[in-house]
Design an enzyme around this catalytic site. Structure first.
Site, mmCIF file in Angstrom:
data_model
loop_
_atom_site.group_PDB
_atom_site.id
_atom_site.type_symbol
_atom_site.label_atom_id
_atom_site.label_comp_id
_atom_site.label_asym_id
_atom_site.label_seq_id
_atom_site.Cartn_x
_atom_site.Cartn_y
_atom_site.Cartn_z
ATOM 1 N N ALA A 57 0.780 -1.077 0.059
ATOM 2 C CA ALA A 57 0.055 -0.034 -0.131
ATOM 3 C C ALA A 57 0.790 1.325 0.022
ATOM 4 O O ALA A 57 0.568 2.231 -0.748
ATOM 5 C CB ALA A 57 -0.969 0.116 1.232
ATOM 6 N N GLU A 58 1.901 1.178 0.641
ATOM 7 C CA GLU A 58 2.540 2.438 0.817
ATOM 8 C C GLU A 58 3.663 2.741 -0.514
ATOM 9 O O GLU A 58 3.716 3.700 -0.961
ATOM 10 C CB GLU A 58 3.630 2.308 1.945
ATOM 11 C CG GLU A 58 4.352 3.770 2.238
ATOM 12 C CD GLU A 58 5.012 3.932 3.477
ATOM 13 O OE1 GLU A 58 5.617 5.055 3.838
ATOM 14 O OE2 GLU A 58 4.698 3.059 4.598
ATOM 15 N N THR A 59 3.862 1.524 -0.899
ATOM 16 C CA THR A 59 4.730 1.743 -2.357
ATOM 17 C C THR A 59 3.667 2.279 -3.345
ATOM 18 O O THR A 59 4.174 3.140 -4.065
ATOM 19 C CB THR A 59 5.067 0.349 -2.676
ATOM 20 O OG1 THR A 59 5.974 -0.164 -1.802
ATOM 21 C CG2 THR A 59 5.664 0.441 -4.078
#
Length: 136
Positions: free
Chosen positions: A53-55
């Site tokens: 998700a952060e990527t």
């Protein structure tokens, strides 16, 4: 896919096996294998879902930020809905707000059957890159 203007060689993105399939400031799609990203019970590690998700959100925010600007994670939260035991999960990040200083994304991670594994929200701070940095 839009060029992210940086290499993922030697990064967590490479180590986790994340592949970007689509990338624009408004929508980013990527996949990640479950194998190699599990916790001791053989289930997809919740932290791996958060890394995906952060990527995805960070890539979208960086594309939105534009040349000579960078995006840095400011906040992320995730809810884990079900276990994934194998195969590949797919994350789709959709822009919620794209401003001059902040970019926020809703990220849905699904298994190969299209069932929701995780829902996350990420907000990135957009700022000018330091002189001589590797910003896109």
């Amino acid at each position: 896919m839009t060029d992210t203007s940086y290499s993922t060689t030697g990064t967590l993105i490479e180590r986790m096996g994340i592949e970007l399939l689509e990338a624009s400031p408004e929508r980013i799609v990527g996949t990640m294998p479950v194998d190699g990203n599990t916790q001791p019970y053989g289930l997809l590690h919740g932290g791996a879902s958060v890394v995906l998700a952060e990527t995805l959100g960070s890539v979208g925010a960086a594309l939105h930020a534009g040349e000579n600007r960078i995006a840095v994670g400011l906040d992320i939260n995730a809810t884990h809905h079900r276990a994934a035991r194998g195969g590949v999960v797919t994350g789709t990040a959709t822009a919620l707000s794209l401003g001059n200083t902040l970019a926020s994304y809703d990220v849905v991670v699904t298994d190969e059957d299209g069932k929701r594994v995780c829902t996350a929200r990420i907000t990135c701070l957009l700022r000018d890159a330091a002189p001589g940095s590797k910003a896109g």
